[in-house]
Design an enzyme around this catalytic site. Structure first.
Site, mmCIF file in Angstrom:
data_model
loop_
_atom_site.group_PDB
_atom_site.id
_atom_site.type_symbol
_atom_site.label_atom_id
_atom_site.label_comp_id
_atom_site.label_asym_id
_atom_site.label_seq_id
_atom_site.Cartn_x
_atom_site.Cartn_y
_atom_site.Cartn_z
ATOM 1 N N SER A 17 7.594 6.440 6.819
ATOM 2 C CA SER A 17 7.457 5.215 7.607
ATOM 3 C C SER A 17 7.914 5.374 9.058
ATOM 4 O O SER A 17 7.257 4.849 9.966
ATOM 5 C CB SER A 17 8.207 4.067 6.935
ATOM 6 O OG SER A 17 7.571 3.694 5.734
ATOM 7 N N THR A 62 11.438 -1.041 0.212
ATOM 8 C CA THR A 62 10.824 -0.251 -0.843
ATOM 9 C C THR A 62 11.740 -0.255 -2.061
ATOM 10 O O THR A 62 12.763 -0.954 -2.084
ATOM 11 C CB THR A 62 10.492 1.164 -0.348
ATOM 12 O OG1 THR A 62 9.708 1.835 -1.333
ATOM 13 C CG2 THR A 62 11.740 1.978 -0.039
ATOM 14 N N LYS A 66 12.457 -4.511 -3.838
ATOM 15 C CA LYS A 66 11.345 -5.404 -3.510
ATOM 16 C C LYS A 66 11.502 -6.796 -4.121
ATOM 17 O O LYS A 66 10.942 -7.762 -3.602
ATOM 18 C CB LYS A 66 10.011 -4.787 -3.938
ATOM 19 C CG LYS A 66 9.573 -3.618 -3.077
ATOM 20 C CD LYS A 66 8.169 -3.168 -3.460
ATOM 21 C CE LYS A 66 7.672 -2.068 -2.556
ATOM 22 N NZ LYS A 66 6.263 -1.706 -2.848
ATOM 23 N N ASN A 87 7.574 -6.554 0.496
ATOM 24 C CA ASN A 87 7.768 -5.229 1.092
ATOM 25 C C ASN A 87 7.845 -5.285 2.611
ATOM 26 O O ASN A 87 8.069 -4.270 3.265
ATOM 27 C CB ASN A 87 6.671 -4.256 0.653
ATOM 28 C CG ASN A 87 5.354 -4.495 1.378
ATOM 29 O OD1 ASN A 87 5.056 -5.613 1.800
ATOM 30 N ND2 ASN A 87 4.562 -3.447 1.515
ATOM 31 N N ASP A 102 1.191 -4.627 0.296
ATOM 32 C CA ASP A 102 0.678 -3.507 -0.502
ATOM 33 C C ASP A 102 -0.760 -3.731 -0.966
ATOM 34 O O ASP A 102 -1.608 -2.854 -0.830
ATOM 35 C CB ASP A 102 1.575 -3.271 -1.719
ATOM 36 C CG ASP A 102 2.874 -2.555 -1.373
ATOM 37 O OD1 ASP A 102 2.927 -1.906 -0.305
ATOM 38 O OD2 ASP A 102 3.826 -2.647 -2.155
ATOM 39 N N GLY A 130 1.859 -2.195 -13.493
ATOM 40 C CA GLY A 130 3.166 -2.310 -12.861
ATOM 41 C C GLY A 130 3.105 -3.072 -11.540
ATOM 42 O O GLY A 130 2.147 -3.803 -11.259
ATOM 43 N N GLY A 131 4.140 -2.885 -10.712
ATOM 44 C CA GLY A 131 4.236 -3.624 -9.456
ATOM 45 C C GLY A 131 3.075 -3.363 -8.516
ATOM 46 O O GLY A 131 2.533 -4.299 -7.911
ATOM 47 N N ASN A 152 -3.925 -0.523 -19.990
ATOM 48 C CA ASN A 152 -2.499 -0.195 -19.937
ATOM 49 C C ASN A 152 -2.021 0.161 -21.340
ATOM 50 O O ASN A 152 -2.620 -0.234 -22.331
ATOM 51 C CB ASN A 152 -1.700 -1.390 -19.393
ATOM 52 C CG ASN A 152 -0.317 -0.987 -18.926
ATOM 53 O OD1 ASN A 152 -0.175 -0.068 -18.123
ATOM 54 N ND2 ASN A 152 0.708 -1.633 -19.431
ATOM 55 N N ARG A 153 -0.911 0.902 -21.399
ATOM 56 C CA ARG A 153 -0.335 1.213 -22.717
ATOM 57 C C ARG A 153 0.146 -0.059 -23.407
ATOM 58 O O ARG A 153 -0.109 -0.279 -24.577
ATOM 59 C CB ARG A 153 0.821 2.212 -22.552
ATOM 60 C CG ARG A 153 0.368 3.613 -22.213
ATOM 61 C CD ARG A 153 1.517 4.611 -22.243
ATOM 62 N NE ARG A 153 1.042 5.941 -21.900
ATOM 63 C CZ ARG A 153 0.943 6.413 -20.659
ATOM 64 N NH1 ARG A 153 1.284 5.629 -19.645
ATOM 65 N NH2 ARG A 153 0.506 7.623 -20.430
#
Length: 279
Positions: A17, A62, A66, A87, A102, A130-131, A152-153
């Site tokens: 960044s 990050t 978050k 973020n 994001d 996920g996020g 997804n699992r």
């Protein structure tokens, strides 16, 4: 105008960044700094206090902060509130407002090489829940895509994304095995997990034997630049989209919120790749 910007997280010593935003500051014809504010969870209140006293114009957040950062903010953008994560923070007249860049940053990175890909006729498969998947899912739905399925699992975790839908978008949830079976139905496949990231570069989340010719496969992992999934996609005649572009474009959107300046950064995608490769 001298900008005071930064990043909060732990660990962040490897972050690109500062390099990215130094380039942005130069491109915008501004002066300023982008500093790293690292600390474990015991030091976060102290880091926040130092930032408030410094009069910072804005900063990024990050992992692992978050969600935690929300407790320190005065206001939240609607999408950040819905996603439950921030973020990017902007100092707006002395008040700290949280945003999530994001998802929209990802969409921008995708539309640069594939400007006509996202429309109401596009069929999308999201791998992971996920996020990162939450932000990307919502941003793609907001672009008018009508069909975006999730593999997804944990099916329960995938179903937790469904309330993020807007408009008439339709989604179904499936296992990775089912995703492999129906892969030919999708124009765009987006891998949002850490599978395939260094050092586990031989890992691949699904097999692509049933992929449609000229479908686009996107992987948000950027170390390595070309994951095994992307290599496999090319071997099957698919088009690919690299994860480091998302890193750049979510930063572009954050910079816009801090400065009001929209920068043309397409040329920086290759520069960032060279930086990541150590060239």
């Amino acid at each position: 105008m001298t900008l005071k910007l930064g990043l909060i997280g732990h660990p962040i010593g490897h972050s690109l960044s500062p390099w990215i935003h130094a380039k942005f500051i130069d491109l915008a014809g501004l002066t300023g700094e982008y500093k790293l504010y690292e600390g474990d969870h015991t030091k976060l209140p102290e880091v926040i206090q130092n930032l408030k006293q410094s009069g910072v114009d804005g900063f990024n957040i990050t992992v692992p902060y978050k969600q935690v950062i929300v407790d320190y903010l005065d206001n939240l953008d609607r999408d950040a509130e819905i996603l439950g994560a921030v973020n990017t923070v902007v100092n707006e007249n002395g008040k700290w407002k949280g945003y999530s860049t994001d998802g929209e940053g990802y969409v921008r990175s995708l539309m640069d090489p594939y400007p006509d890909l996202l429309n109401n006729g596009t069929s999308v498969l999201l791998l992971g829940a996920g996020g990162a998947a939450r932000g990307i899912y919502r941003a793609i739905v907001q672009k008018g895509v009508k069909n975006i399925d999730i593999a997804n699992r944990s099916l329960d975790k995938a179903e937790a994304l469904l309330p993020l839908r807007t408009g008439s978008a339709k989604s179904k949830v499936m296992s990775f095995q089912e995703a492999e079976q129906y892969l030919h139905e999708y124009d765009l496949i987006i891998q949002t997990t850490s599978v395939g990231m260094k050092p586990n570069v031989e890992d691949q989340i699904i097999q692509l034997d049933n992929i449609r010719q000229n479908a686009v496969v996107s992987d948000i992992v950027y170390q390595p630049i070309t994951t095994k999934l992307l290599q496999n996609a090319k071997e099957h005649g698919a088009l690919i989209h690299h994860g480091h572009a998302m890193l750049l474009y979510q930063a572009q959107l954050a910079f816009e919120k801090w400065t009001g300046k929209h920068l043309d950064i397409a040329h920086m995608v290759d520069e960032l790749e060279e930086k990541l490769r150590g060239e």
